[in-house]
Enzyme design. Structure first.
Site, PDB file in Angstrom:
ATOM      1  N   GLN A 126     -50.018 -25.059  43.822  1.00 53.47           N
ATOM      2  CA  GLN A 126     -50.311 -24.282  45.032  1.00 53.47           C
ATOM      3  C   GLN A 126     -51.766 -24.396  45.461  1.00 53.47           C
ATOM      4  O   GLN A 126     -52.186 -23.770  46.424  1.00 53.47           O
ATOM      5  CB  GLN A 126     -49.948 -22.806  44.787  1.00 53.47           C
ATOM      6  CG  GLN A 126     -48.463 -22.617  44.505  1.00 53.47           C
ATOM      7  CD  GLN A 126     -48.131 -21.254  43.894  1.00 53.47           C
ATOM      8  OE1 GLN A 126     -48.989 -20.395  43.753  1.00 53.47           O
ATOM      9  NE2 GLN A 126     -46.866 -21.068  43.530  1.00 53.47           N
TER      10      GLN A 126
ATOM     11  N   HIS B  68     -50.989 -19.589  41.895  1.00 49.52           N
ATOM     12  CA  HIS B  68     -51.725 -18.353  42.190  1.00 49.52           C
ATOM     13  C   HIS B  68     -53.233 -18.518  42.278  1.00 49.52           C
ATOM     14  O   HIS B  68     -53.980 -17.973  41.488  1.00 49.52           O
ATOM     15  CB  HIS B  68     -51.345 -17.264  41.174  1.00 49.52           C
ATOM     16  CG  HIS B  68     -49.853 -17.090  41.043  1.00 49.52           C
ATOM     17  ND1 HIS B  68     -49.261 -16.404  40.023  1.00 49.52           N
ATOM     18  CD2 HIS B  68     -48.828 -17.544  41.824  1.00 49.52           C
ATOM     19  CE1 HIS B  68     -47.944 -16.419  40.186  1.00 49.52           C
ATOM     20  NE2 HIS B  68     -47.663 -17.123  41.265  1.00 49.52           N
TER      21      HIS B  68
ATOM     22  N   GLU C  48     -45.838  -7.134  48.057  1.00 51.83           N
ATOM     23  CA  GLU C  48     -46.415  -5.834  48.437  1.00 51.83           C
ATOM     24  C   GLU C  48     -47.401  -5.936  49.589  1.00 51.83           C
ATOM     25  O   GLU C  48     -48.043  -6.964  49.775  1.00 51.83           O
ATOM     26  CB  GLU C  48     -47.213  -5.248  47.250  1.00 51.83           C
ATOM     27  CG  GLU C  48     -46.391  -4.971  46.020  1.00 51.83           C
ATOM     28  CD  GLU C  48     -47.217  -4.396  44.874  1.00 51.83           C
ATOM     29  OE1 GLU C  48     -48.467  -4.350  44.991  1.00 51.83           O
ATOM     30  OE2 GLU C  48     -46.609  -3.973  43.876  1.00 51.83           O
TER      31      GLU C  48
ATOM     32  N   TYR D 109     -54.233  -2.202  41.181  1.00 54.64           N
ATOM     33  CA  TYR D 109     -52.957  -2.311  41.887  1.00 54.64           C
ATOM     34  C   TYR D 109     -51.777  -2.597  40.962  1.00 54.64           C
ATOM     35  O   TYR D 109     -50.667  -2.836  41.416  1.00 54.64           O
ATOM     36  CB  TYR D 109     -53.096  -3.291  43.061  1.00 54.64           C
ATOM     37  CG  TYR D 109     -53.965  -2.651  44.123  1.00 54.64           C
ATOM     38  CD1 TYR D 109     -53.413  -1.901  45.148  1.00 54.64           C
ATOM     39  CD2 TYR D 109     -55.356  -2.669  44.011  1.00 54.64           C
ATOM     40  CE1 TYR D 109     -54.199  -1.223  46.059  1.00 54.64           C
ATOM     41  CE2 TYR D 109     -56.166  -1.996  44.917  1.00 54.64           C
ATOM     42  CZ  TYR D 109     -55.583  -1.279  45.940  1.00 54.64           C
ATOM     43  OH  TYR D 109     -56.361  -0.581  46.823  1.00 54.64           O
TER      44      TYR D 109
ATOM     45  N   TYR E 244     -38.475 -14.560  37.422  1.00 51.82           N
ATOM     46  CA  TYR E 244     -37.617 -15.522  38.123  1.00 51.82           C
ATOM     47  C   TYR E 244     -36.298 -15.705  37.393  1.00 51.82           C
ATOM     48  O   TYR E 244     -35.261 -15.925  37.994  1.00 51.82           O
ATOM     49  CB  TYR E 244     -38.318 -16.873  38.258  1.00 51.82           C
ATOM     50  CG  TYR E 244     -39.453 -16.869  39.239  1.00 51.82           C
ATOM     51  CD1 TYR E 244     -39.230 -16.604  40.589  1.00 51.82           C
ATOM     52  CD2 TYR E 244     -40.751 -17.123  38.828  1.00 51.82           C
ATOM     53  CE1 TYR E 244     -40.269 -16.588  41.487  1.00 51.82           C
ATOM     54  CE2 TYR E 244     -41.805 -17.116  39.719  1.00 51.82           C
ATOM     55  CZ  TYR E 244     -41.564 -16.841  41.061  1.00 51.82           C
ATOM     56  OH  TYR E 244     -42.596 -16.827  41.946  1.00 51.82           O
TER      57      TYR E 244
END
Lengths: 133, 373
Positions: free
Chosen positions: B89, B153, B247, B257, B268
């Site tokens: 990513q 991420h 979220e 958080y 997953y």
């Protein structure tokens, strides 16, 4: 992570058995499982089922079986344009993941020997290296 | 027997009240669509972000590493851009102009970088100026460490608040049990810096031993949406959950958080991560998505161009391939709407200086939404 490997172990052993207990392939599949969880799972999902019309399935995929070289090439350099998999046309692009040739061989071996797929012809680093853009 | 039914009833009632929102939270397909879409920039692979220059031209990041200048209908590739670590990513991510860009010319960019000694990469923030389709005055402002070869991420989005502080996000880099809850480690955080990259004296973890003092909030998973609420001035993020549990959060100084201690999502593989969705000392999202829409890009609508849209929030969906419009009553989501369905993975959405909405779709390009009169 360990748990995932344990979970897949019977499956991996099963695959290895079918492959005539090829220990090299077994460890390639094991490494490939970790690569899959890292790079592929978000779109192709845990059992390679994909999402109809969005992300093609890898489990029992006719495209994968019939187009081995093109599949490896897609993982290595990315995929663009339309692709028909199990009768459904997919048009979204897949970006290259930046994997090295060894990692590509491993993840291909995992995919080719999981979720009902089986191949008695392991993908090797040399085979991946020989595929150019 | 009677009692057990009463208990069961109370249990169910308690369950209902303990959830922040209805379990049923479906997005509708509107019958009346106040725009028609026009492909403005074509031939893009993964357009990750857009920024609008004062002369009406546009900067576009391609994840693979190119920074594109789109001017007068033509694309030019900008030179002297940072070298990106294009893996999984990671790649070239957000681009954002300084609020006083007209005066100082600073452009901020986040990207995955190999800078450092370890193998792999991590998220970096840099700034530069632009002239003749080349960056100059390049300054690296932050580089997260240590590098890792994990593919997931990286985050990352950039926002400025009304006081001129810069915020940017970094995801937890696939190390959910190491990074997000540890303020001495990078990843799974929202960071706050001065616009020159220095760390504000009143950052929440200033003076704490070994803390990464650029951290502003923690316990995040992978925020790929970060914007200033134009009405309140607060910074809002959205972040990818695992399977379920994406979220929207309002970012507060020093707040936790909760990832991965509390979450509305599961692994997953279908196995649980935790049985907790809330805990004292941890923030609740103002909205969560089950199933995950895989949110990327975020914009508040402040213009009057589209009937009934002012004040609503737009969010791109990667997994379901649509643009979501959330109607808000303060901080409560009152309605969800699907737009631009089945056109591709929506990576970014912005409101341009002209008040129109621009949408970046993977494999396609940049669409402009033309209001229906």
């Amino acid at each position: 992570m360990k748990k995932t490997i344990l979970l897949f172990l019977p499956l991996l052993l099963g695959a290895a058995n079918a492959m005539g207990q090829n220990p090299e392939l077994l460890s390639s599949i094991q490494r490939g499982s970790a690569i899959y969880d890292d790079f592929c799972i978000t779109c192709h999902l845990p059992s390679g089922e994909g999402v109809p019309f969005a992300f093609p399935p890898l489990a029992k995929s006719d495209y994968l079986i019939k187009n081995r070289t093109a599949s490896i090439k897609g993982v290595k350099y990315g995929n663009e344009g339309e692709m028909i998999v199990n009768g459904i046309t997919y048009s979204s692009a897949m970006a290259p993941m930046g994997l090295d040739d060894g990692e590509i061989a491993d993840v291909m071996n995992y995919i080719l020997n999981s979720w009902g797929n089986s191949s008695n012809d392991p993908v090797t680093v040399e085979e991946v290296a020989a595929i150019s853009e | 027997m009677k009692y057990s039914i009463v208990y069961l009833y109370l249990f169910v009632v308690t369950l209902n009240y303990s959830c922040a929102q209805d379990a049923e939270n479906k997005a509708n397909t509107p019958s009346d669509i106040p725009f028609s879409e026009e492909l403005l920039v074509d031939g893009l692979q993964i357009p990750w972000a857009m920024a609008f220059l004062p002369d009406g031209s546009m900067l576009i990041t391609e994840k693979s590493g190119s920074l594109i200048h789109f001017k007068d209908g033509k694309k030019a590739t900008i030179a002297n851009t940072p070298k990106v670590y294009a893996r999984g990513q990671g790649g070239l991510m957000d681009v954002f102009l300084h609020p006083n860009y007209q005066d100082n010319g600073w452009i901020y960019i986040t990207y995955a970088s190999e800078e450092g000694n370890e193998k792999g990469g991590h998220t970096a923030l840099m700034r530069a100026r632009l002239k003749d389709n080349s960056l100059y005055d390049n300054e690296l402002l932050y580089k997260a460490s240590p590098n890792t070869t994990k593919g997931q991420h990286f985050g990352s989005r950039i926002a400025f608040d009304n006081d001129g502080y810069l915020y940017f996000s970094i995801g937890e880099r696939g190390a959910r049990d190491e990074n997000p809850q540890d303020i001495t480690r990078d990843g799974g955080k929202i960071y706050r810096l001065n616009d020159d990259g220095s760390i504000p004296e009143d950052n929440p973890f200033m003076g704490e031993e070994n803390a990464k003092t650029a951290i502003y909030s923690y316990g995040h998973r992978n925020p790929q949406g970060l914007v200033k609420n134009p009405e309140t001035g607060a910074i809002w993020d959205h972040e990818h959950g695992p399977r379920g549990g994406d979220e929207i959060n309002i970012i507060k100084k020093g707040a936790n958080y909760g990832w991965p201690i509390i979450t509305y999502g599961i692994n997953y593989s279908g196995t649980p991560i935790t049985d907790k969705t809330e805990m004292e000392g941890m923030e609740q999202p103002i909205h969560y998505w089950v199933p995950s829409i895989a949110p990327s890009g975020m914009a508040f609508v402040t213009s009057d161009k589209y009937k009934g849209w002012k004040g609503s929030l737009l969010v791109g969906s990667l997994s379901f391939q649509y643009l979501e419009r959330l109607t808000l009553d303060g901080t409560k989501v009152t309605n969800r709407e699907k737009l631009l369905e089945n056109m591709g993975r929506v990576r970014d959405v912005r409101q341009g200086p002209d008040g129109l909405i621009y949408v970046a779709i993977e494999g396609k390009g940049i669409y402009r939404l033309i209001p229906k009169s």
